[in-house]
Design an enzyme around this catalytic site. Structure first.
Site, PDB file in Angstrom:
ATOM      1  N   ASP A 174       1.966   6.737   1.795  1.00  7.22           N
ATOM      2  CA  ASP A 174       1.036   6.056   2.764  1.00  7.22           C
ATOM      3  C   ASP A 174       0.627   7.212   3.465  1.00  7.22           C
ATOM      4  O   ASP A 174       0.289   8.335   2.864  1.00  7.22           O
ATOM      5  CB  ASP A 174       2.289   5.837   3.973  1.00  7.22           C
ATOM      6  CG  ASP A 174       2.959   7.165   4.575  1.00  7.22           C
ATOM      7  OD1 ASP A 174       2.690   8.093   3.911  1.00  7.22           O
ATOM      8  OD2 ASP A 174       4.155   6.869   5.426  1.00  7.22           O
ATOM      9  N   LYS A 198       2.618   0.927  -2.392  1.00  7.51           N
ATOM     10  CA  LYS A 198       3.117   1.386  -1.309  1.00  7.51           C
ATOM     11  C   LYS A 198       4.650   0.690  -1.091  1.00  7.51           C
ATOM     12  O   LYS A 198       5.688   1.137  -0.946  1.00  7.51           O
ATOM     13  CB  LYS A 198       2.359   1.786  -0.226  1.00  7.51           C
ATOM     14  CG  LYS A 198       2.836   2.601   0.972  1.00  7.51           C
ATOM     15  CD  LYS A 198       1.951   2.559   2.131  1.00  7.51           C
ATOM     16  CE  LYS A 198       1.848   1.556   2.909  1.00  7.51           C
ATOM     17  NZ  LYS A 198       1.130   1.550   4.088  1.00  7.51           N
TER      18      LYS A 198
END
Length: 212
Positions: free
Chosen positions: A139, A121
């Site tokens: 996310d 991420k």
């Protein structure tokens, strides 16, 4: 409507709804985004933006932060939660940047993944926002919304969501789409309350509303 067609329509509508959406972490240098994204784990971006001001006041560059003790860093970043582990990762990360990359953040996804505390991420966020490379940041908002809308089917694992989205989203759109999903997830397609489907720009194409 195929998933690819749905993805293009979602991109188009969210672009109209949030034309200026961008990263909600404040930074003016790549290494600062690296620090902020580590602090943002289980913490709001708004709080991170306040805390890092004090951190950079005391340690204004990579060299200064690399030279700081873990305890000194932890004392400042504690309000973000998980202070000890975050301080340890930030310290180790800055030391590597200083010693191996001349104080610069590497423009390479695999090299980013090797940095302490950096996962897919974070690496995608930096590749997309700092270096303008194709990126998909999975996310919590991205995972929740893409499942609800029907872009992915019941996938919760971040890497699997990312891989599924790469197949249907044009590479140049991934980074901006993920930022727009954050805005939409906070304002409309919320997690802690019932989503505001009545004011959602995607309500007529969303799987949650029974649209196939």
């Amino acid at each position: 409507m195929t998933k690819k067609q749905l993805a293009l329509e979602v991109i188009k509508r969210l672009k109209e709804e949030y034309p200026d959406a961008g990263c909600t972490l404040d930074y003016d240098q790549a290494w600062k985004l690296l620090v902020s994204v580590r602090l943002a784990a289980q913490c709001t971006d708004a709080r991170v933006n306040v805390v890092v001001e004090k951190l950079y006041e005391k340690f204004p560059d990579v060299e200064a932060l690399a030279a700081a003790s873990v305890d000194e860093i932890e004392e400042i970043v504690r309000p973000c939660g998980l202070g000890k582990s975050k301080a340890r990762d930030i310290s180790a990360c800055m030391k590597i940047l200083k010693e191996e990359y001349g104080g610069k953040v590497p423009e390479d996804f695999d090299a980013l993944l090797k940095l302490p505390g950096v996962g897919r991420k974070s690496a995608n966020l930096i590749m997309g926002d700092v270096f303008g490379q194709p990126a998909i940041v999975t996310d919590t908002h991205c995972i929740r919304l893409t499942n609800r809308i029907g872009l992915v089917d019941g996938i919760k694992e971040p890497k699997k969501v990312e891989m599924a989205l790469w197949k249907i989203i044009p590479s140049e759109e991934g980074s901006d789409l993920c930022h727009r999903l954050v805005y939409h997830g906070r304002d409309v397609c919320t997690a802690r309350t019932k989503p505001f489907c009545d004011k959602c720009c995607l309500n007529d194409i969303c799987k949650k509303n029974g649209v196939e």
